[in-house]
Design a protein around this motif. Structure first.
Motif, PDB file in Angstrom:
ATOM      1  N   ASN A 167       0.864  -1.404  -0.077  1.00 35.31           N
ATOM      2  CA  ASN A 167       0.363   0.258   0.094  1.00 35.31           C
ATOM      3  C   ASN A 167       0.583   1.146  -0.005  1.00 35.31           C
ATOM      4  OD1 ASN A 167      -2.592  -1.299   0.169  1.00 35.31           O
ATOM      5  ND2 ASN A 167      -1.850  -1.894   2.416  1.00 35.31           N
ATOM      6  N   ARG A 168       2.163   1.380  -0.103  1.00 37.11           N
ATOM      7  CA  ARG A 168       2.657   2.657  -0.222  1.00 37.11           C
ATOM      8  C   ARG A 168       3.899   1.857  -0.872  1.00 37.11           C
ATOM      9  NH1 ARG A 168       2.601   5.384   4.344  1.00 37.11           N
ATOM     10  NH2 ARG A 168       2.233   4.215   6.408  1.00 37.11           N
ATOM     11  N   SER A 169       3.878   0.982  -2.375  1.00 36.71           N
ATOM     12  CA  SER A 169       4.447   1.029  -3.129  1.00 36.71           C
ATOM     13  C   SER A 169       3.893   0.922  -4.534  1.00 36.71           C
ATOM     14  CB  SER A 169       4.672  -0.473  -2.719  1.00 36.71           C
ATOM     15  OG  SER A 169       5.709  -0.655  -1.935  1.00 36.71           O
ATOM     16  N   GLY A 170       5.014   0.969  -5.283  1.00 39.79           N
ATOM     17  CA  GLY A 170       4.107   1.151  -6.896  1.00 39.79           C
ATOM     18  C   GLY A 170       3.577   1.612  -7.509  1.00 39.79           C
ATOM     19  N   GLY A 171       2.794   2.355  -8.592  1.00 37.72           N
ATOM     20  CA  GLY A 171       1.740   3.205  -8.700  1.00 37.72           C
ATOM     21  C   GLY A 171       2.257   2.952 -10.593  1.00 37.72           C
ATOM     22  N   ASP A 172       1.056   3.390 -10.837  1.00 38.11           N
ATOM     23  CA  ASP A 172       1.184   3.809 -12.387  1.00 38.11           C
ATOM     24  C   ASP A 172       1.399   5.468 -12.926  1.00 38.11           C
ATOM     25  OD1 ASP A 172       0.439   1.173 -12.969  1.00 38.11           O
ATOM     26  OD2 ASP A 172      -1.917   2.147 -12.950  1.00 38.11           O
ATOM     27  N   LEU A 173       1.358   5.679 -12.212  1.00 31.49           N
ATOM     28  CA  LEU A 173       2.172   7.269 -13.082  1.00 31.49           C
ATOM     29  C   LEU A 173       2.042   8.073 -11.089  1.00 31.49           C
ATOM     30  CD1 LEU A 173      -0.698   8.946 -14.299  1.00 31.49           C
ATOM     31  CD2 LEU A 173       1.290   8.606 -15.125  1.00 31.49           C
ATOM     32  N   CYS A 174       3.634   9.074 -11.281  1.00 32.65           N
ATOM     33  CA  CYS A 174       3.993   9.832 -10.164  1.00 32.65           C
ATOM     34  C   CYS A 174       3.371  10.791  -9.925  1.00 32.65           C
ATOM     35  CB  CYS A 174       4.647   8.940  -9.570  1.00 32.65           C
ATOM     36  SG  CYS A 174       6.450   9.954 -10.181  1.00 32.65           S
ATOM     37  N   VAL A 175       3.584  11.959  -9.044  1.00 34.12           N
ATOM     38  CA  VAL A 175       3.669  13.503  -8.812  1.00 34.12           C
ATOM     39  C   VAL A 175       4.134  13.872  -7.570  1.00 34.12           C
ATOM     40  CG1 VAL A 175       2.826  15.589  -9.380  1.00 34.12           C
ATOM     41  CG2 VAL A 175       1.444  14.128 -10.760  1.00 34.12           C
ATOM     42  N   GLN A 176       5.634  14.270  -8.254  1.00 32.27           N
ATOM     43  CA  GLN A 176       6.166  15.025  -7.313  1.00 32.27           C
ATOM     44  C   GLN A 176       6.089  16.724  -7.486  1.00 32.27           C
ATOM     45  OE1 GLN A 176      11.002  14.387  -6.944  1.00 32.27           O
ATOM     46  NE2 GLN A 176      10.408  16.535  -7.550  1.00 32.27           N
ATOM     47  N   ALA A 177       5.250  16.549  -6.237  1.00 37.95           N
ATOM     48  CA  ALA A 177       5.220  17.781  -5.698  1.00 37.95           C
ATOM     49  C   ALA A 177       5.787  19.329  -4.546  1.00 37.95           C
ATOM     50  CB  ALA A 177       3.898  18.859  -5.747  1.00 37.95           C
ATOM     51  N   CYS A 178       6.924  19.650  -5.277  1.00 34.60           N
ATOM     52  CA  CYS A 178       8.136  20.433  -4.320  1.00 34.60           C
ATOM     53  C   CYS A 178       7.375  21.927  -4.076  1.00 34.60           C
ATOM     54  CB  CYS A 178       9.541  20.003  -4.498  1.00 34.60           C
ATOM     55  SG  CYS A 178       9.876  18.038  -4.679  1.00 34.60           S
ATOM     56  N   ALA A 179       7.474  22.430  -3.200  1.00 36.98           N
ATOM     57  CA  ALA A 179       7.291  23.584  -3.158  1.00 36.98           C
ATOM     58  C   ALA A 179       7.939  24.291  -1.305  1.00 36.98           C
ATOM     59  CB  ALA A 179       5.824  24.424  -3.326  1.00 36.98           C
ATOM     60  N   ASP A 180       8.016  25.178  -0.951  1.00 40.27           N
ATOM     61  CA  ASP A 180       8.462  25.978  -0.385  1.00 40.27           C
ATOM     62  C   ASP A 180       8.183  25.971   1.172  1.00 40.27           C
ATOM     63  OD1 ASP A 180      11.595  26.158  -0.366  1.00 40.27           O
ATOM     64  OD2 ASP A 180      11.083  27.949  -1.624  1.00 40.27           O
ATOM     65  N   ASP A 181       5.764  25.925   0.810  1.00 38.57           N
ATOM     66  CA  ASP A 181       5.072  25.876   1.308  1.00 38.57           C
ATOM     67  C   ASP A 181       4.546  25.275   0.854  1.00 38.57           C
ATOM     68  OD1 ASP A 181       2.809  26.787   2.550  1.00 38.57           O
ATOM     69  OD2 ASP A 181       2.799  28.866   1.885  1.00 38.57           O
ATOM     70  N   PRO A 182       3.870  24.061   2.485  1.00 38.86           N
ATOM     71  CA  PRO A 182       3.629  22.673   2.377  1.00 38.86           C
ATOM     72  C   PRO A 182       2.363  22.962   1.267  1.00 38.86           C
ATOM     73  CG  PRO A 182       3.066  23.240   4.153  1.00 38.86           C
ATOM     74  CD  PRO A 182       4.411  24.763   3.399  1.00 38.86           C
ATOM     75  N   GLN A 183       1.476  24.564   1.825  1.00 33.97           N
ATOM     76  CA  GLN A 183       0.423  23.952   1.426  1.00 33.97           C
ATOM     77  C   GLN A 183       0.219  24.041   0.056  1.00 33.97           C
ATOM     78  OE1 GLN A 183      -2.816  25.154   4.247  1.00 33.97           O
ATOM     79  NE2 GLN A 183      -4.218  26.971   2.848  1.00 33.97           N
ATOM     80  N   VAL A 184       1.061  24.591  -0.661  1.00 34.16           N
ATOM     81  CA  VAL A 184       0.722  25.283  -1.848  1.00 34.16           C
ATOM     82  C   VAL A 184       1.530  23.894  -2.809  1.00 34.16           C
ATOM     83  CG1 VAL A 184       2.702  25.677  -4.217  1.00 34.16           C
ATOM     84  CG2 VAL A 184       1.379  27.519  -1.545  1.00 34.16           C
ATOM     85  N   ALA A 185       2.396  22.616  -2.074  1.00 30.31           N
ATOM     86  CA  ALA A 185       2.109  21.257  -3.133  1.00 30.31           C
ATOM     87  C   ALA A 185       1.048  20.847  -2.684  1.00 30.31           C
ATOM     88  CB  ALA A 185       3.657  21.024  -1.982  1.00 30.31           C
ATOM     89  N   VAL A 186       0.374  20.524  -1.377  1.00 28.09           N
ATOM     90  CA  VAL A 186      -0.845  19.988  -0.989  1.00 28.09           C
ATOM     91  C   VAL A 186      -1.509  20.158  -1.804  1.00 28.09           C
ATOM     92  CG1 VAL A 186      -3.307  19.650   0.754  1.00 28.09           C
ATOM     93  CG2 VAL A 186      -0.035  19.577   1.474  1.00 28.09           C
TER      94      VAL A 186
END
Ligand code: HEM
Ligand code: HEM
Lengths: 411, 411
Positions: A167-186
């Motif tokens: 349940n914490r592995s694999g996936g057909d796709l991923c999106v890595q969101a990085c930002a200095d503000d977590p609210q922006v990444a979320v």
């Protein structure tokens, strides 16, 4: 009767809503270009990172403070619908990374419809948001893509000590969101998930609250949750030669659709924090082969001094991970610390969400991780999640979209 | 033979380690006093907040960006050992909030011992860290304290719609760690847990990544994960009269040991994000009784305009939560947004970790939450965790300690 049913408050509110979006847009338009650079060459925390380019942003980009990483499974088998989703995602990512809302305020301008954008990032700065997409091995099983799977996207073997949770592995796709503000990444991940409704579903996601690598050598090296500086000997975004050599897929590597791309290995590594905290300073330093205060390699004075591997214990992490021990294997690390509450035994569920980019997984993560089978650190960590993704090249311009080279050409 | 066994590298490393601690200490000594204030009257993000005072910091203090909240259970029945822990915690909290390490570098100066401090906050600024302790109702069952339990710490009734998870509820003690840098907040909770080893154990903990209330009226009001400005009509840290009236326990209230303290209700409120995101703008605005862009009350133009309750739908959240609907009941909200990955159905486990401070729970949270039984918002949220704590008064000076008024006097 109250006046809530009348059109005027909603129109006004609609204007307020759209107005905020416009204000943001104006701020973002100045963006990366207009804002002054900081001393260490990175963009100021509030600014925007260019979305277009030969490579996706979020790899060689100076590491932002926070992460929201999401792995998705594809639930549609309609190829056209999926391609449309990639286009829609690209358009949304282009807007969000520039600091705009998704869409132009309320959907179709109607108060009767849900707003295009969920709203929680309104008024926040672009915060150096980057969105990086990847395609997992399982995606190539779908949509008749088996021939297009790169050899360099090699399945990971089972490594010594792996205790992987599906349940914490694999996936057909991923999106890595990085930002200095977590609210922006979320906000970004949530809005992409929302756009993908009915076509993709989040399989797992991970929040990272503290970067553990800097890809700018001038910046202060961040510390991981074991208290050690992490990322000292990493590939810097300012080293085009090493990026070319170790990170970016080039025309000789093939397949053609991956030119300018890279490969990502993600590992959720739990730390046995409580045990670690009872270990002597000497042992902690022996385990890494570096000292805790300065981060200098054993027998050296300064963090940036060249490690002398033979001075380290044979099972020291740095000794075993070093290119000299692994026929030159070198990766770009871009991991984040995580703390996800506590487990059933009152222990912090904390550790390192390890992210490594490389030109070929067979010449990067796999040999290094094999070598780390002997690592003294293994007594204090456990790999509990694992995923692997081909990171396609960057979106070149306004007409281009994520995955075009794979989905629209005979590669 | 390598030289790792010889004393010199470890001594050097010890110096490096201690040295970093000193440097930090020096920076922190300037701290709150020396650093310039920002426009809105809050301390700059890097500075230190005073630990000593009549009230604990972290309540009226301008809200910091990040939260790590931990609930502990007491595992010792040795009262002296527990009192010693409170003293040790106080000493550690005093140092950490000033930006120092716990202890003076490596434990006893020996490389053979574990370092006093886990190290991951070395080199980081004090980041306005506040640590706020609370005593849960169950603590009064221990150590013969039943007589000392304040009446104002009234058990919460079961509210309509509650779906509480025991593993996210209750606790003998709590520590609220707030800071502008999450690594600083996480470091603080972890080091307190470590000091408490064998006496207390973490029962549950919660990370909050985005404040949803500002207690400084001049600052931009933050948005919650429903995209609305949250905290508009809150008690500000700059309103001593309202703090006195609604937040701080005074000498008339009793018990004496609580003078200068307060009461905290913590609720983990899950949001059904996906359903919310499919709701029309009009309905979203009706539900709160405010518009989404500006945050103005229905029929008004500006966020700070006085709400006209009768213009709102009868089941609007603001209408039902407003003091006028609840015989004047008023709380200080200090909640944070959370996102803890995904649940088994691919939905974001996200929402609001609601924190409310008040002078008497019977005149604060309880009547308001009862009134919210009719709230239109309930279709989109669910309370899944609940806890209640008496927040003792502040630590007055260097010799004082958390809980002294309860544990050392005949109150
Ligand atoms: C929780 C797990 C881990 C922790 C706490 C950790 C920590 C560290 C630290 C403190 C350093 C020294 C500073 C630096 O150069 O960055 C380091 C170096 C390094 N680590 Fe790790 N690491 C972990 C897992 C891994 C894994 C899984 C890999 C790859 C398979 C890896 C690869 C490397 C490499 C390549 C270096 C640089 C070696 C050199 O060139 O000197 N690490 N790590
Ligand atoms: C996920 C759950 C909740 C959300 C999203 C939410 C959101 C909001 C929003 C957007 C406002 C209007 C802006 C403001 O004045 O802050 C507000 C006001 C308020 N809320 Fe909530 N709230 C939630 C739960 C609660 C709970 C559980 C309570 C207390 C039992 C509460 C008490 C209040 C109060 C007292 C006000 C101010 C009313 C006034 O004086 O105008 N809220 N809330």
């Amino acid at each position: 009767m109250t006046d809530t049913g009348s059109p005027s408050p909603s129109r006004r509110s609609l204007l307020g809503w759209g107005g905020a979006g416009l204000a943001l847009g104006a701020a973002a338009a100045g963006g990366a270009a207009a804002m002054a650079r900081t001393e260490d060459g990175t963009e100021p925390a509030g600014s925007a990172i260019a979305f277009h380019g030969p490579h996706q942003a979020g790899i060689a980009t100076p590491v932002q403070d926070r992460l929201h990483f999401a792995a998705f499974d594809v639930t549609t088998d309609d190829r056209d619908a999926f391609v449309q989703l990639l286009k829609d995602w690209t358009a949304a990512a282009r807007r969000m990374t520039a600091g705009h809302t998704v869409g132009e305020g309320a959907y179709g301008g109607l108060a009767e419809a849900p707003p295009d954008d969920t709203g929680e990032a309104l008024g926040l700065k672009p915060s150096r948001l980057t969105l990086t997409i990847g395609f997992g091995p399982s995606l190539f099983e779908k949509f008749d893509l088996t021939d297009h799977r790169p050899e360099a996207l090699a399945d990971l073997p089972k490594f010594a000590g792996d205790n992987l949770d599906k349940n914490r592995s694999g996936g057909d796709l991923c999106v890595q969101a990085c930002a200095d503000d977590p609210q922006v990444a979320v906000h970004a991940v949530r809005n992409l998930a929302r756009i993908g409704f009915g076509k993709v579903v989040i399989r797992w996601s991970q929040l990272g609250f503290g970067k553990t690598s800097s890809t700018t050598p001038e910046a202060q090296t961040p510390r991981n949750l074991m208290g050690f500086k992490d990322g000292t000997r990493n590939i810097a975004g300012t080293e085009p030669d090493r990026l070319k050599k170790f990170v970016w897929v080039d025309e000789k590597d093939g397949p053609r659709w991956m030119e300018g791309g890279s490969y990502l290995v993600a590992r959720r590594i739990r730390m046995h924090i409580e045990t670690w905290d009872r270990t002597s300073l000497q042992e902690q330093e022996d385990i890494f082969g570096r000292d805790k205060g300065e981060g200098a390699p054993v027998g050296k004075a300064k963090e940036r001094d060249e490690p002398f591997l033979k001075a380290m214990k044979p099972d020291a992490h740095v000794r075993l991970a070093h290119p000299d021990t692994n026929h030159g294997a070198t990766i770009l690390r871009r991991g984040y610390s995580f703390t996800d509450g506590t487990d059933g035994l009152g222990r912090l569920d904390a550790g390192l969400f390890f992210l490594a980019y490389q030109r070929d997984v067979r010449k990067g993560f796999i040999p290094i991780q094999r070598s780390l089978a002997a690592d003294a650190l293994n007594e204090y960590i456990q790999h509990v999640g694992s995923a692997l993704f081909a990171i396609p090249p960057g979106v070149r311009d306004q007409d281009d979209w994520w995955g075009r080279t794979l989905f629209s050409e005979e590669a």
